[in-house]
Motif scaffolding. Structure first.
Motif, PDB file in Angstrom:
ATOM      1  N   ALA A 111     -18.649  35.805  34.052  1.00 37.41           N
ATOM      2  CA  ALA A 111     -17.829  34.830  34.756  1.00 37.41           C
ATOM      3  C   ALA A 111     -16.406  34.771  34.199  1.00 37.41           C
ATOM      4  O   ALA A 111     -15.451  34.560  34.944  1.00 37.41           O
ATOM      5  CB  ALA A 111     -18.480  33.451  34.690  1.00 37.41           C
ATOM      6  N   VAL A 112     -16.242  34.968  32.915  1.00 35.19           N
ATOM      7  CA  VAL A 112     -14.914  34.880  32.300  1.00 35.19           C
ATOM      8  C   VAL A 112     -13.981  35.968  32.843  1.00 35.19           C
ATOM      9  O   VAL A 112     -12.883  35.654  33.323  1.00 35.19           O
ATOM     10  CB  VAL A 112     -15.021  34.924  30.758  1.00 35.19           C
ATOM     11  N   PRO A 113     -14.353  37.245  32.833  1.00 33.09           N
ATOM     12  CA  PRO A 113     -13.445  38.249  33.391  1.00 33.09           C
ATOM     13  C   PRO A 113     -13.182  38.053  34.888  1.00 33.09           C
ATOM     14  O   PRO A 113     -12.063  38.273  35.364  1.00 33.09           O
ATOM     15  CB  PRO A 113     -14.155  39.584  33.153  1.00 33.09           C
ATOM     16  N   VAL A 114     -14.201  37.638  35.617  1.00 36.35           N
ATOM     17  CA  VAL A 114     -14.012  37.398  37.044  1.00 36.35           C
ATOM     18  C   VAL A 114     -13.022  36.255  37.256  1.00 36.35           C
ATOM     19  O   VAL A 114     -12.136  36.327  38.122  1.00 36.35           O
ATOM     20  CB  VAL A 114     -15.362  37.107  37.743  1.00 36.35           C
ATOM     21  N   ALA A 115     -13.121  35.206  36.458  1.00 35.27           N
ATOM     22  CA  ALA A 115     -12.184  34.081  36.568  1.00 35.27           C
ATOM     23  C   ALA A 115     -10.772  34.535  36.228  1.00 35.27           C
ATOM     24  O   ALA A 115      -9.812  34.150  36.910  1.00 35.27           O
ATOM     25  CB  ALA A 115     -12.623  32.943  35.652  1.00 35.27           C
ATOM     26  N   VAL A 116     -10.614  35.344  35.198  1.00 33.57           N
ATOM     27  CA  VAL A 116      -9.288  35.835  34.822  1.00 33.57           C
ATOM     28  C   VAL A 116      -8.688  36.672  35.943  1.00 33.57           C
ATOM     29  O   VAL A 116      -7.510  36.519  36.302  1.00 33.57           O
ATOM     30  CB  VAL A 116      -9.363  36.642  33.499  1.00 33.57           C
ATOM     31  N   VAL A 117      -9.480  37.559  36.523  1.00 36.91           N
ATOM     32  CA  VAL A 117      -8.999  38.389  37.628  1.00 36.91           C
ATOM     33  C   VAL A 117      -8.645  37.507  38.814  1.00 36.91           C
ATOM     34  O   VAL A 117      -7.598  37.682  39.452  1.00 36.91           O
ATOM     35  CB  VAL A 117     -10.050  39.451  38.022  1.00 36.91           C
ATOM     36  N   GLY A 118      -9.496  36.540  39.130  1.00 31.79           N
ATOM     37  CA  GLY A 118      -9.224  35.636  40.248  1.00 31.79           C
ATOM     38  C   GLY A 118      -7.935  34.857  40.054  1.00 31.79           C
ATOM     39  O   GLY A 118      -7.111  34.758  40.974  1.00 31.79           O
ATOM     40  N   ILE A 119      -7.747  34.312  38.872  1.00 33.53           N
ATOM     41  CA  ILE A 119      -6.515  33.563  38.586  1.00 33.53           C
ATOM     42  C   ILE A 119      -5.306  34.490  38.667  1.00 33.53           C
ATOM     43  O   ILE A 119      -4.259  34.119  39.199  1.00 33.53           O
ATOM     44  CB  ILE A 119      -6.618  32.879  37.203  1.00 33.53           C
ATOM     45  N   SER A 120      -5.438  35.711  38.163  1.00 32.46           N
ATOM     46  CA  SER A 120      -4.338  36.679  38.219  1.00 32.46           C
ATOM     47  C   SER A 120      -3.962  36.999  39.660  1.00 32.46           C
ATOM     48  O   SER A 120      -2.773  37.100  39.989  1.00 32.46           O
ATOM     49  CB  SER A 120      -4.727  37.972  37.500  1.00 32.46           C
ATOM     50  N   VAL A 121      -4.937  37.155  40.522  1.00 32.45           N
ATOM     51  CA  VAL A 121      -4.672  37.443  41.935  1.00 32.45           C
ATOM     52  C   VAL A 121      -3.943  36.264  42.578  1.00 32.45           C
ATOM     53  O   VAL A 121      -2.945  36.437  43.287  1.00 32.45           O
ATOM     54  CB  VAL A 121      -5.984  37.777  42.681  1.00 32.45           C
ATOM     55  N   VAL A 122      -4.403  35.044  42.343  1.00 40.75           N
ATOM     56  CA  VAL A 122      -3.768  33.854  42.919  1.00 40.75           C
ATOM     57  C   VAL A 122      -2.333  33.730  42.415  1.00 40.75           C
ATOM     58  O   VAL A 122      -1.406  33.485  43.194  1.00 40.75           O
ATOM     59  CB  VAL A 122      -4.593  32.582  42.589  1.00 40.75           C
ATOM     60  N   VAL A 123      -2.124  33.897  41.109  1.00 42.63           N
ATOM     61  CA  VAL A 123      -0.777  33.811  40.545  1.00 42.63           C
ATOM     62  C   VAL A 123       0.107  34.907  41.139  1.00 42.63           C
ATOM     63  O   VAL A 123       1.265  34.672  41.489  1.00 42.63           O
ATOM     64  CB  VAL A 123      -0.814  33.906  39.000  1.00 42.63           C
TER      65      VAL A 123
END
Length: 131
Positions: A111-123
Motif C-alpha cells: 500500500a505504501v508504494p501505491v500511495a506514493v505513486v498515486g500522490i505523485s500522479v495527482v501532484v
C-alpha cells in the motif's frame, strides 16, 4: 551377533548444524561429518547448508565419486527413523502462522508504494494544470 543400529529422528539430526557439531542425513542414514568439514573439497559451507534436512538430493546432485561415497560411510552413526513424522504438528502450525504473518505484511507494505505513486500522479496532474 548383529549390531544394533541407532535410530535418529530428523529433528535430532537437525540440531547438529554447526562447524563444531555437524550431522547430515543421506539415503536415510545419519552421518557425523564434523571431523571432515575442513577437508571437504567443496568447503564446509556446502555441508553446513545440507544440515537440518534430508541431504540426499544435495549429495547426489554434487556427483560424488565412489571413493567419496565410501568415505561417507566411515562417518555413519546410525539410521533415520522413518516412522517418526518428518515435521511435528507444532512446527507445521508455526509455519502456517509465519506464512500468514508474511502475507499480512505484504498486504500492508504494498500500500505504501501505491500511495506514493498515486500522490505523485495527482501532484503531477495538478502541476501540469497550473502551467
Amino acid at each position: 551377533m548383529p549390531t544394533l543400529t541407532k535410530l535418529y529422528t530428523i529433528q535430532e539430526a537437525s540440531q547438529h548444524n554447526t562447524r563444531d557439531d555437524c550431522w547430515i542425513v543421506v539415503n536415510n542414514k545419519v552421518y557425523d561429518v564434523t571431523s571432515y568439514l575442513e577437508e571437504h573439497p567443496g568447503g564446509d559451507d556446502v555441508v553446513l547448508a545440507s544440515t537440518a534436512k534430508d541431504a540426499t538430493d544435495d549429495f547426489e546432485d554434487a556427483g560424488h565419486s565412489k571413493s567419496a561415497r565410501e568415505l561417507l560411510e566411515t562417518f555413519c552413526i546410525g539410521e533415520l527413523d522413518t516412522s517418526a513424522p518428518a515435521i511435528p504438528e507444532q512446527e507445521v502450525s508455526s509455519q502456517k502462522q509465519y506464512a500468514e504473518k508474511v502475507m499480512n505484511l505484504t498486504k500492508v507494505y504494498w500500500a505504501v508504494p501505491v500511495a506514493v505513486v498515486g500522490i505523485s500522479v495527482v501532484v503531477g496532474i495538478l502541476y501540469m494544470r497550473r502551467k
